[in-house]
Design a protein around this motif. Structure first.
Motif, PDB file in Angstrom:
ATOM      1  N   VAL A  23       0.869  -1.179   0.000  1.00  0.00           N
ATOM      2  CA  VAL A  23       0.000   0.000   0.000  1.00  0.00           C
ATOM      3  C   VAL A  23       0.908   1.232   0.000  1.00  0.00           C
ATOM      4  N   THR A  24       1.311   1.660  -1.154  1.00  0.00           N
ATOM      5  CA  THR A  24       2.365   2.653  -1.329  1.00  0.00           C
ATOM      6  C   THR A  24       2.299   3.811  -0.345  1.00  0.00           C
ATOM      7  N   ALA A  25       3.338   3.914   0.483  1.00  0.00           N
ATOM      8  CA  ALA A  25       3.562   4.993   1.448  1.00  0.00           C
ATOM      9  C   ALA A  25       2.489   5.079   2.540  1.00  0.00           C
ATOM     10  N   LYS A  26       1.635   4.068   2.663  1.00  0.00           N
ATOM     11  CA  LYS A  26       0.558   4.124   3.661  1.00  0.00           C
ATOM     12  C   LYS A  26       0.491   2.861   4.517  1.00  0.00           C
ATOM     13  N   GLY A  27       1.630   2.200   4.722  1.00  0.00           N
ATOM     14  CA  GLY A  27       1.653   0.974   5.519  1.00  0.00           C
ATOM     15  C   GLY A  27       1.136   1.170   6.929  1.00  0.00           C
ATOM     16  N   LYS A  28       1.572   2.230   7.592  1.00  0.00           N
ATOM     17  CA  LYS A  28       1.129   2.489   8.970  1.00  0.00           C
ATOM     18  C   LYS A  28      -0.364   2.754   9.026  1.00  0.00           C
ATOM     19  N   GLU A  29      -0.852   3.589   8.117  1.00  0.00           N
ATOM     20  CA  GLU A  29      -2.283   3.940   8.121  1.00  0.00           C
ATOM     21  C   GLU A  29      -3.153   2.711   7.857  1.00  0.00           C
ATOM     22  N   TRP A  30      -2.748   1.871   6.898  1.00  0.00           N
ATOM     23  CA  TRP A  30      -3.509   0.662   6.610  1.00  0.00           C
ATOM     24  C   TRP A  30      -3.452  -0.302   7.789  1.00  0.00           C
ATOM     25  N   ALA A  31      -2.270  -0.477   8.393  1.00  0.00           N
ATOM     26  CA  ALA A  31      -2.154  -1.366   9.552  1.00  0.00           C
ATOM     27  C   ALA A  31      -3.064  -0.876  10.679  1.00  0.00           C
ATOM     28  N   ASP A  32      -3.049   0.426  10.935  1.00  0.00           N
ATOM     29  CA  ASP A  32      -3.915   0.985  11.982  1.00  0.00           C
ATOM     30  C   ASP A  32      -5.389   0.761  11.666  1.00  0.00           C
ATOM     31  N   SER A  33      -5.783   0.920  10.403  1.00  0.00           N
ATOM     32  CA  SER A  33      -7.182   0.701  10.007  1.00  0.00           C
ATOM     33  C   SER A  33      -7.570  -0.767  10.169  1.00  0.00           C
ATOM     34  N   PHE A  34      -6.650  -1.664   9.821  1.00  0.00           N
ATOM     35  CA  PHE A  34      -6.919  -3.098   9.970  1.00  0.00           C
ATOM     36  C   PHE A  34      -7.062  -3.449  11.452  1.00  0.00           C
ATOM     37  N   ILE A  35      -6.179  -2.909  12.283  1.00  0.00           N
ATOM     38  CA  ILE A  35      -6.249  -3.149  13.729  1.00  0.00           C
ATOM     39  C   ILE A  35      -7.569  -2.609  14.297  1.00  0.00           C
ATOM     40  N   SER A  36      -7.966  -1.441  13.849  1.00  0.00           N
ATOM     41  CA  SER A  36      -9.243  -0.865  14.311  1.00  0.00           C
ATOM     42  C   SER A  36     -10.410  -1.767  13.947  1.00  0.00           C
ATOM     43  N   ALA A  37     -10.397  -2.309  12.737  1.00  0.00           N
ATOM     44  CA  ALA A  37     -11.470  -3.215  12.323  1.00  0.00           C
ATOM     45  C   ALA A  37     -11.457  -4.483  13.165  1.00  0.00           C
ATOM     46  N   ALA A  38     -10.273  -5.012  13.420  1.00  0.00           N
ATOM     47  CA  ALA A  38     -10.154  -6.267  14.158  1.00  0.00           C
ATOM     48  C   ALA A  38     -10.620  -6.135  15.605  1.00  0.00           C
ATOM     49  N   THR A  39     -10.432  -4.970  16.190  1.00  0.00           N
ATOM     50  CA  THR A  39     -10.754  -4.790  17.614  1.00  0.00           C
ATOM     51  C   THR A  39     -12.059  -4.040  17.860  1.00  0.00           C
ATOM     52  N   ALA A  40     -12.700  -3.557  16.823  1.00  0.00           N
ATOM     53  CA  ALA A  40     -13.904  -2.740  16.984  1.00  0.00           C
ATOM     54  C   ALA A  40     -15.120  -3.541  17.430  1.00  0.00           C
ATOM     55  N   ASN A  41     -15.176  -4.810  17.073  1.00  0.00           N
ATOM     56  CA  ASN A  41     -16.354  -5.619  17.336  1.00  0.00           C
ATOM     57  C   ASN A  41     -15.923  -6.963  17.934  1.00  0.00           C
ATOM     58  N   PRO A  42     -15.452  -6.974  19.184  1.00  0.00           N
ATOM     59  CA  PRO A  42     -14.942  -8.217  19.775  1.00  0.00           C
ATOM     60  C   PRO A  42     -15.959  -9.350  19.699  1.00  0.00           C
ATOM     61  N   GLY A  43     -15.543 -10.465  19.119  1.00  0.00           N
ATOM     62  CA  GLY A  43     -16.410 -11.627  19.013  1.00  0.00           C
ATOM     63  C   GLY A  43     -17.440 -11.540  17.907  1.00  0.00           C
ATOM     64  N   GLY A  44     -17.509 -10.403  17.227  1.00  0.00           N
ATOM     65  CA  GLY A  44     -18.471 -10.248  16.140  1.00  0.00           C
ATOM     66  C   GLY A  44     -18.086 -11.099  14.943  1.00  0.00           C
ATOM     67  N   PRO A  45     -19.042 -11.357  14.064  1.00  0.00           N
ATOM     68  CA  PRO A  45     -18.755 -12.231  12.925  1.00  0.00           C
ATOM     69  C   PRO A  45     -17.866 -11.588  11.855  1.00  0.00           C
ATOM     70  N   LEU A  46     -18.007 -10.276  11.632  1.00  0.00           N
ATOM     71  CA  LEU A  46     -17.282  -9.636  10.530  1.00  0.00           C
ATOM     72  C   LEU A  46     -17.065  -8.166  10.824  1.00  0.00           C
ATOM     73  N   ALA A  47     -15.880  -7.678  10.504  1.00  0.00           N
ATOM     74  CA  ALA A  47     -15.579  -6.250  10.584  1.00  0.00           C
ATOM     75  C   ALA A  47     -14.936  -5.850   9.267  1.00  0.00           C
ATOM     76  N   ILE A  48     -15.187  -4.624   8.830  1.00  0.00           N
ATOM     77  CA  ILE A  48     -14.705  -4.142   7.533  1.00  0.00           C
ATOM     78  C   ILE A  48     -13.645  -3.071   7.753  1.00  0.00           C
ATOM     79  N   VAL A  49     -12.518  -3.220   7.052  1.00  0.00           N
ATOM     80  CA  VAL A  49     -11.460  -2.218   7.117  1.00  0.00           C
ATOM     81  C   VAL A  49     -11.954  -0.961   6.416  1.00  0.00           C
TER      82      VAL A  49
END
Length: 96
Positions: free
Chosen positions: A56-82
């Motif tokens: 993700v050209t020049a946006k590795g940190k931002e994408w990683a942070d967005s992915f982490i936010s999706a993963a932790t936003a809905n604990p135990g939920g079936p699906l989260a979207i980046v």
């Protein structure tokens, strides 16, 4: 963490990749390469014994942070979207 994390097809610009990408069983997410090297152009997801390296050209940190936010936003939920707010699409995906 949510059971599955989805990156929408609209945020992916990889040849012949026309569908959404869903990853389950996420164990870790970070900016950089699978070997631990920092890279502003990449982020890595470990899940189910595999590593997923996203370019993700020049946006590795931002994408990683967005992915982490999706993963932790809905604990135990079936699906989260980046939620990609970077304006940069995924241009390569390597699974190892």
């Amino acid at each position: 963490m949510a059971n599955f994390i989805k990156i929408k097809a609209i945020d992916i610009d990889v040849a012949n990749q026309l569908s959404d990408v869903i990853i389950g069983g996420v164990e870790s997410v970070y900016q950089g390469l699978a070997n631990g090297g920092a890279s502003a152009d990449k982020f890595t997801v470990y899940a189910g014994g595999k590593s997923y390296l996203f370019t993700v050209t020049a946006k590795g940190k931002e994408w990683a942070d967005s992915f982490i936010s999706a993963a932790t936003a809905n604990p135990g939920g079936p699906l989260a979207i980046v939620q990609n707010s970077t304006g940069v699409k995924v241009t390569a995906i390597v699974v190892a």
